[in-house]
Design an enzyme around this catalytic site. Structure first.
Site, mmCIF file in Angstrom:
data_model
loop_
_atom_site.group_PDB
_atom_site.id
_atom_site.type_symbol
_atom_site.label_atom_id
_atom_site.label_comp_id
_atom_site.label_asym_id
_atom_site.label_seq_id
_atom_site.Cartn_x
_atom_site.Cartn_y
_atom_site.Cartn_z
ATOM 1 N N HIS A 79 23.204 -34.622 72.106
ATOM 2 C CA HIS A 79 24.188 -34.292 73.139
ATOM 3 C C HIS A 79 25.156 -35.444 73.326
ATOM 4 O O HIS A 79 26.382 -35.277 73.275
ATOM 5 C CB HIS A 79 23.483 -33.982 74.463
ATOM 6 N N ASP A 108 57.102 -35.877 61.493
ATOM 7 C CA ASP A 108 55.667 -35.693 61.275
ATOM 8 C C ASP A 108 54.980 -37.047 61.428
ATOM 9 O O ASP A 108 55.617 -38.028 61.805
ATOM 10 C CB ASP A 108 55.392 -35.114 59.874
ATOM 11 N N TRP A 144 21.788 -41.955 72.344
ATOM 12 C CA TRP A 144 23.072 -42.124 71.639
ATOM 13 C C TRP A 144 23.361 -43.582 71.367
ATOM 14 O O TRP A 144 24.214 -43.904 70.545
ATOM 15 C CB TRP A 144 24.204 -41.472 72.453
ATOM 16 N N SER A 172 37.074 -41.689 59.478
ATOM 17 C CA SER A 172 38.075 -40.747 60.002
ATOM 18 C C SER A 172 38.870 -41.381 61.141
ATOM 19 O O SER A 172 40.097 -41.336 61.163
ATOM 20 C CB SER A 172 37.372 -39.485 60.525
ATOM 21 N N SER A 173 38.168 -42.036 62.065
ATOM 22 C CA SER A 173 38.869 -42.661 63.205
ATOM 23 C C SER A 173 39.804 -43.768 62.765
ATOM 24 O O SER A 173 40.925 -43.885 63.257
ATOM 25 C CB SER A 173 37.848 -43.256 64.173
ATOM 26 N N HIS A 256 31.441 -50.668 74.663
ATOM 27 C CA HIS A 256 32.274 -50.678 75.866
ATOM 28 C C HIS A 256 33.737 -50.346 75.567
ATOM 29 O O HIS A 256 34.292 -49.445 76.209
ATOM 30 C CB HIS A 256 32.161 -51.980 76.652
ATOM 31 N N GLU A 258 34.631 -48.517 73.347
ATOM 32 C CA GLU A 258 34.546 -47.093 73.019
ATOM 33 C C GLU A 258 34.782 -46.227 74.259
ATOM 34 O O GLU A 258 35.469 -45.204 74.209
ATOM 35 C CB GLU A 258 33.162 -46.778 72.410
ATOM 36 N N TYR A 260 36.618 -46.934 76.712
ATOM 37 C CA TYR A 260 38.052 -46.946 77.050
ATOM 38 C C TYR A 260 38.867 -46.161 76.030
ATOM 39 O O TYR A 260 39.912 -45.606 76.353
ATOM 40 C CB TYR A 260 38.546 -48.374 77.223
ATOM 41 N N SER A 271 49.687 -39.192 83.304
ATOM 42 C CA SER A 271 50.998 -39.797 83.613
ATOM 43 C C SER A 271 52.164 -38.926 83.157
ATOM 44 O O SER A 271 53.296 -39.157 83.561
ATOM 45 C CB SER A 271 51.090 -41.172 82.952
ATOM 46 N N HIS A 305 27.601 -56.222 80.291
ATOM 47 C CA HIS A 305 27.232 -55.654 81.592
ATOM 48 C C HIS A 305 26.283 -54.461 81.393
ATOM 49 O O HIS A 305 25.720 -53.936 82.338
ATOM 50 C CB HIS A 305 28.459 -55.289 82.422
ATOM 51 N N HIS A 306 26.109 -54.081 80.125
ATOM 52 C CA HIS A 306 25.106 -53.035 79.827
ATOM 53 C C HIS A 306 23.729 -53.649 79.615
ATOM 54 O O HIS A 306 22.759 -52.935 79.371
ATOM 55 C CB HIS A 306 25.510 -52.274 78.556
ATOM 56 N N THR A 331 43.079 -50.912 86.754
ATOM 57 C CA THR A 331 42.776 -49.498 86.985
ATOM 58 C C THR A 331 43.315 -49.071 88.352
ATOM 59 O O THR A 331 43.872 -47.984 88.514
ATOM 60 C CB THR A 331 41.253 -49.261 86.926
ATOM 61 N N LYS A 334 46.939 -48.295 88.268
ATOM 62 C CA LYS A 334 47.225 -46.942 87.760
ATOM 63 C C LYS A 334 47.053 -45.896 88.859
ATOM 64 O O LYS A 334 47.919 -45.060 89.071
ATOM 65 C CB LYS A 334 46.297 -46.620 86.599
ATOM 66 N N ARG A 453 16.328 -42.274 83.545
ATOM 67 C CA ARG A 453 17.000 -41.336 82.637
ATOM 68 C C ARG A 453 16.092 -41.081 81.441
ATOM 69 O O ARG A 453 15.106 -41.764 81.242
ATOM 70 C CB ARG A 453 18.348 -41.908 82.185
HETATM 71 C C1 HEM Z 1 29.325 -30.326 80.034
HETATM 72 C C2 HEM Z 1 28.581 -30.762 80.933
HETATM 73 C C3 HEM Z 1 27.501 -31.797 80.694
HETATM 74 C C4 HEM Z 1 26.210 -31.732 81.091
HETATM 75 C C5 HEM Z 1 25.549 -30.598 81.814
HETATM 76 C C6 HEM Z 1 25.563 -32.963 80.668
HETATM 77 C C7 HEM Z 1 24.232 -33.263 80.918
HETATM 78 C C8 HEM Z 1 23.583 -34.376 80.436
HETATM 79 C C9 HEM Z 1 22.172 -34.661 80.636
HETATM 80 C C10 HEM Z 1 21.219 -33.805 81.404
HETATM 81 C C11 HEM Z 1 21.900 -35.834 80.020
HETATM 82 C C12 HEM Z 1 20.552 -36.515 79.898
HETATM 83 C C13 HEM Z 1 20.366 -37.500 80.926
HETATM 84 C C14 HEM Z 1 18.964 -38.082 80.824
HETATM 85 O O1 HEM Z 1 18.023 -37.406 81.165
HETATM 86 O O2 HEM Z 1 18.840 -39.211 80.391
HETATM 87 C C15 HEM Z 1 23.126 -36.294 79.443
HETATM 88 C C16 HEM Z 1 23.243 -37.473 78.769
HETATM 89 C C17 HEM Z 1 24.417 -37.891 78.230
HETATM 90 N N1 HEM Z 1 25.633 -37.233 78.277
HETATM 91 FE FE1 HEM Z 1 26.036 -35.496 79.142
HETATM 92 N N2 HEM Z 1 26.454 -33.747 80.003
HETATM 93 C C18 HEM Z 1 27.656 -33.059 79.994
HETATM 94 C C19 HEM Z 1 28.816 -33.469 79.447
HETATM 95 C C20 HEM Z 1 28.944 -34.644 78.788
HETATM 96 C C21 HEM Z 1 30.171 -35.102 78.199
HETATM 97 C C22 HEM Z 1 31.505 -34.355 78.214
HETATM 98 C C23 HEM Z 1 29.902 -36.308 77.635
HETATM 99 C C24 HEM Z 1 30.791 -37.250 76.858
HETATM 100 C C25 HEM Z 1 31.897 -37.232 76.570
HETATM 101 C C26 HEM Z 1 28.500 -36.596 77.845
HETATM 102 C C27 HEM Z 1 27.859 -37.726 77.400
HETATM 103 C C28 HEM Z 1 26.534 -37.999 77.594
HETATM 104 C C29 HEM Z 1 25.868 -39.196 77.092
HETATM 105 C C30 HEM Z 1 26.499 -40.288 76.286
HETATM 106 C C31 HEM Z 1 24.546 -39.119 77.509
HETATM 107 C C32 HEM Z 1 23.448 -40.155 77.270
HETATM 108 C C33 HEM Z 1 22.581 -39.695 76.172
HETATM 109 C C34 HEM Z 1 21.459 -40.685 76.023
HETATM 110 O O3 HEM Z 1 20.777 -40.983 76.999
HETATM 111 O O4 HEM Z 1 21.287 -41.162 74.932
HETATM 112 N N3 HEM Z 1 27.944 -35.569 78.563
HETATM 113 N N4 HEM Z 1 24.141 -35.393 79.708
HETATM 114 CU CU LIG Z 2 30.587 -50.942 79.640
#
Ligand code: HEM
Ligand SMILES: [Cu+2]
Length: 533
Positions: A79, A108, A144, A172-173, A256, A258, A260, A271, A305-306, A331, A334, A453
């Protein structure tokens, strides 16, 4: 006005798009490639969202066993990876492909064929990453952040495919960023100085430099993992003389900046939208540019800070605490400028504006919890709890994702030539707004109360808030299917859009017809009065 349109529009030198599926395989057209990135991002958003709903279903009540704990770990890991690298980042590259050439009056992107490659690497990378779910031992299960030695010594065999996928995403990036920088620095219409560019172009120029700086760091750390797994090195293995904390330093030196990379383009989108519906020029254009540049600079010097709980020296903790707090200043500039732009404006609240205002308010909530996390002694309580999960979702979902939705509603009429249904748009907004706050706001409190978590089960006292949060997740999740319906409906037809679409809009993209012709600005525009808001 029509003179400007005619002046900036004649492109009868070129044929239209090729026919059939091969058009999309071979296309080097920035609009086509923008469309491909946006659809890939939407597909990944739905896939990452589906994983999130399974996680939330498991967390609806303690003791539920909808999925096995091992599989829960895999879902959380995929996820996070898919949402960050598959949904948010490609969406912004898609917007850059569609908009940057039109906004600077260029025909283009500078390197069209490389543009095609940059996109077509991604479907392979994400197919490989997702297919790890079906491999022996399952998908990566270490979060992640894939910390070593958990990932190197205890990860499943699919970890090697995960590393390959990360390499492909990085290539790609990096190619995409080179293309964006070369285009912005070399293909601007004659007479358009850097300080005349729309802010969205500025935010992408700075984001592209960030990407070029940190994606190689990510490639470096996963290569060191590959070496530790397959070639007997011990970069991150204490037993072999390596250092597990070294991994965290290298990961967050990428990680970090990333975050931003996922928010600076959003600042550019907001904006563009707020001045349009406030019918006032953007307040403090140059301070916005300098604030973006200083945020990008500061994002490089705050990574640890992480890691406040890894037992770093006090001096290091104090430095990273104060350096992180500094980011609040640019910030704040802005947020102040967006509010000042709306101040005494003649505001209307079409769907893009609703998403843009929600972005400002909810991103600020995410920013404030970020400031709380920066206080090192307090972070000993917050670290690895649901308070952190609430924090980054507030900056990523009502932050990045809401800005992408605002952008789609704002520029869809230019892309398709059709207006979307405003009532449906507003319904989608309110369902998303209510859903997202029911989903993530309660998580602050279970986090403060100590809920960790990444756990599939938890103590009873956290049950109520988790139940509410899961209900919010399904409300938000299903309203995105509604979003898909609105987008497809608009592509298929609807009230015809004018060239300008929005009365208060500024920018060269609004000086060409809607839908935007396949080739635009093959002759550089002469009249740049409209260039930026
Ligand atoms: C669409 C709605 C979303 C829901 C319902 C959701 C829900 C969750 C849940 C339940 C977790 C696990 C938390 C845990 O138990 O540790 C999680 C982790 C995470 N989510 Fe989401 N999320 C959503 C959207 C997003 C989006 C849009 C992003 C990023 C752009 C994102 C990035 C992450 C990241 C990076 C983690 C941490 C994964 C980890 O612990 O390794 N989520 N999310
Ligand atoms: Cu950070």
């Amino acid at each position: 006005m029509s003179a400007v349109i005619e002046e900036n529009h004649h492109d009868d030198h070129h044929h239209g798009p090729a026919k059939g599926i091969m058009r999309w395989v071979y296309t080097t057209n920035h609009k086509d490639i923008g469309t491909l990135y946006l659809w890939l991002s939407f597909a990944m958003f739905l896939l990452g969202g589906a994983f999130a709903l399974v996680i939330r279903a498991e967390l609806f009540q303690p003791g539920l066993q909808i999925v096995e704990p091992e599989f829960f770990n895999q879902l959380i890991t995929l996820h996070g990876l898919i949402m960050v690298f598959g949904a948010v980042m490609p969406a912004f590259v898609g917007l850059a492909n569609w908009l940057v050439p039109m906004m600077i009056g260029a025909p283009d992107m500078a390197l069209p064929r490389m543009n095609n490659y940059s996109f077509w690497i991604l479907p392979f990378a994400f197919a490989m990453l997702s297919s790890t779910l079906f491999m022996e031992g399952g998908a990566p299960n270490f979060g992640w952040t894939f910390y070593a030695p958990l990932s190197t010594d205890f990860g499943p065999p699919s970890t090697t495919y995960f590393i390959f996928a990360v390499h492909l995403m990085g290539i790609s990036s990096i190619m995409g960023s080179i293309n964006i920088i070369v285009t912005i620095l070399n293909l601007r219409a004659p007479g358009m100085t850097l300080m005349q560019m729309p802010l969205f172009v500025w935010t992408w120029l700075i984001t592209a430099y960030l990407l070029i700086a940190v994606m190689p760091v990510l490639a470096g750390v996963v290569t060191m993992m590959l070496m530790d797994i397959h070639f007997g090195t011990a970069f991150f293995n204490a037993g072999g003389g390596g250092d597990p904390v070294l991994f965290q330093h290298i990961f967050w030196f990428f990680g970090h900046p990333e975050v931003y990379i996922m928010i600076l383009p959003a600042f550019g989108v907001v904006s563009a939208i707020i001045p349009t519906f406030a019918r006032k020029r953007l307040f403090g254009y140059s301070s916005m540019v300098y604030a973006t540049a200083s945020i990008a600079f500061l994002s490089f010097i705050v990574w640890a800070h992480h890691m406040f709980t890894v037992n770093m020296p006090l001096a290091g903790m104090l430095y990273f605490m104060y350096a992180t707090m500094l980011i609040a200043i640019p910030t704040g500039v802005k947020v102040f400028n967006w509010v000042a732009t709306m101040w005494q404006g003649s505001m209307t609240f079409e769907t893009p504006m609703l998403f843009a205002i929600a972005f400002v308010v909810l991103f600020t909530i995410g920013g404030l919890s970020g400031l709380m996390l920066a206080i090192a002694p307090a972070d000993f309580q917050y670290h690895d709890t649901y308070f952190v999960v609430a924090h980054f979702h507030y900056v990523l979902v009502p932050g990045s994702v809401f800005s992408i939705m605002a952008a789609v509603y704002y520029w869809l009429p230019k892309w398709t030539g059709n207006m979307y249904d405003e009532t449906l748009g507003k319904t989608h907004f309110w369902l998303s707004f209510v859903g997202i706050n029911i989903l993530f706001f309660p998580q602050h409190f279970v986090g403060l109360a100590g809920m960790p978590r990444r756990i599939p089960d938890y103590a009873l006292q956290f049950a109520d808030y988790n139940m509410v949060s899961t209900v919010g997740a399904f409300l938000f999740g299903f309203s995105q299917i509604f979003f898909l319906f609105i987008v497809i409906k608009t592509i298929r037809g609807g009230k015809k859009a004018t060239s300008r679409v929005w009365e208060g809009a500024h920018g060269l993209e609004w000086t060409i017809p809607s839908p935007a012709p396949y080739h635009t600005f093959t002759t550089p525009p002469k009249d740049l009065t409209e260039a930026h808001g």
